[in-house]
Design an enzyme around this catalytic site. Structure first.
Site: not given
Ligand SMILES: NC(=O)c1ccc[n+]([C@@H]2O[C@H](COP(=O)([O-])OP(=O)(O)OC[C@H]3O[C@@H](n4cnc5c(N)ncnc54)[C@H](O)[C@@H]3O)[C@@H](O)[C@H]2O)c1
Length: 283
Positions: A120, A141, A153, A191
């Site tokens: 993000s 993204h 993005e 963001n």
């Molecule tokens: N939540 C949102 O609204 C959103 C939107 C766009 C982008 N993102 C981005 O997407 C990515 C994931 O976010 P999310 O919301 O799915 O988070 P989440 O907390 O739902 O999931 C995170 C995942 O990462 C895994 N994980 C944690 N530590 C780890 C490690 N050391 N090695 C490998 N895997 C690991 C977890 O098991 C989990 O499956 C982030 O980079 C976030 O910035 C999130």
């Protein structure tokens, strides 16, 4: 320009499952990776449950569900991503974790493949430089929920080739998304504009201007937003929101991006939003 057929998705949290569904819906063969077999199975079950809801509402068909699910394989081994043309990483918003993962992916995924991050806010160039193919690394993204939000993005670090960016844009469009290309600046477009506002809402709550429900009601009714700031923070995840604000502040030193103390304390307490059943609201 080489086409993208096989797509790997690493991370099976809020975003990873959605990305797998979107890529499969776009006709790609998908391998969804989680650190545990159970995590990958749970993500696939969530995808199937979401598609079932679409069928119940008359917005999809059983045939469509079968076609999408039939294109998604799951794994707990990064080796199974070796033949992918594109791998999108979507694990926890932590730079050290992502750099380590990209070094591992670089070692196992074929040399012509694009390695993309769904970060993000984090600097994509730092992630690219943890591989031996920085010209093939970019940001792709997606927004939450990935299946329904139209924008993507495509983030261009100074190390990425023009062809990598063009292929990433073509992939996003094949997934039915509207792609914009953006430079590798913290928060990109959305963001960088959204999170100072969300942070300001928490500070307003801390000052006692209004309660949380009133602030959410105000921004829906007064600005036509589909949800208020606290409902949105809970949807994104408070840990991810804090990581985003910290990354924005690290790059801009803008006081508006200095995370509100309430947010930091809620993350310390494990109140991460919808994903843990409690954030600003209870679920
Ligand atoms: N939540 C949102 O609204 C959103 C939107 C766009 C982008 N993102 C981005 O997407 C990515 C994931 O976010 P999310 O919301 O799915 O988070 P989440 O907390 O739902 O999931 C995170 C995942 O990462 C895994 N994980 C944690 N530590 C780890 C490690 N050391 N090695 C490998 N895997 C690991 C977890 O098991 C989990 O499956 C982030 O980079 C976030 O910035 C999130």
């Amino acid at each position: 320009m080489a086409d993208i057929f096989a797509v790997g998705v690493v991370g099976a949290g809020i975003m990873g499952g959605g990305l797998a569904e979107v890529a499969a819906r776009g006709g790609h063969d998908v391998v969804l990776h989680s650190r545990t077999r159970h995590g990958a199975e749970a993500a696939l079950a969530t995808i199937v449950a979401g598609l079932d809801r679409q069928i119940a509402k008359g917005r999809s068909t059983i045939d469509e569900r079968q076609a999408i699910v039939g294109r998604i394989g799951i794994t707990d081994s990064l080796d199974d991503l070796a033949d992918c043309d594109l791998v999108i990483e979507s694990v926890v918003e932590d730079l050290a974790t992502k750099k380590l993962l990209f070094a591992e992916l670089d070692a196992v995924v074929k040399q012509s493949a694009i390695l993309a991050t769904n970060t993000s806010t984090l600097p994509v160039v730092d992630i690219a430089m943890s591989t031996r193919r920085p010209e093939l690394v970019c940001g792709i993204h997606f927004f939450n929920p990935a299946a329904t939000m139209r924008l993507v993005e495509v983030v261009q670090p100074i190390t990425a080739s023009a062809e990598t960016i063009n292929r990433a844009v073509a992939f996003a469009e094949r997934c039915g998304k509207q792609a914009i290309t953006v430079q590798d600046h913290a928060g990109f477009v959305v963001n960088a504009l959204l999170f100072p506002y969300l942070n300001a809402a928490i500070r307003m709550l801390e000052r006692g201007t209004a309660d949380m429900e009133a602030i959410d009601t105000a921004m829906c009714g007064g600005c036509g937003f589909p949800m208020g700031p606290f409902a949105l923070l809970d949807l994104v995840g408070l840990d991810t929101s804090l990581a985003i604000l910290d990354a924005l502040y690290a790059e801009s030193a803008d006081a508006g991006c200095a995370a509100a103390p309430t947010l930091r304390r809620m993350v310390s307490a494990g109140r991460l939003g919808r994903k843990t059943g409690r954030g600003f609201y209870q679920y």
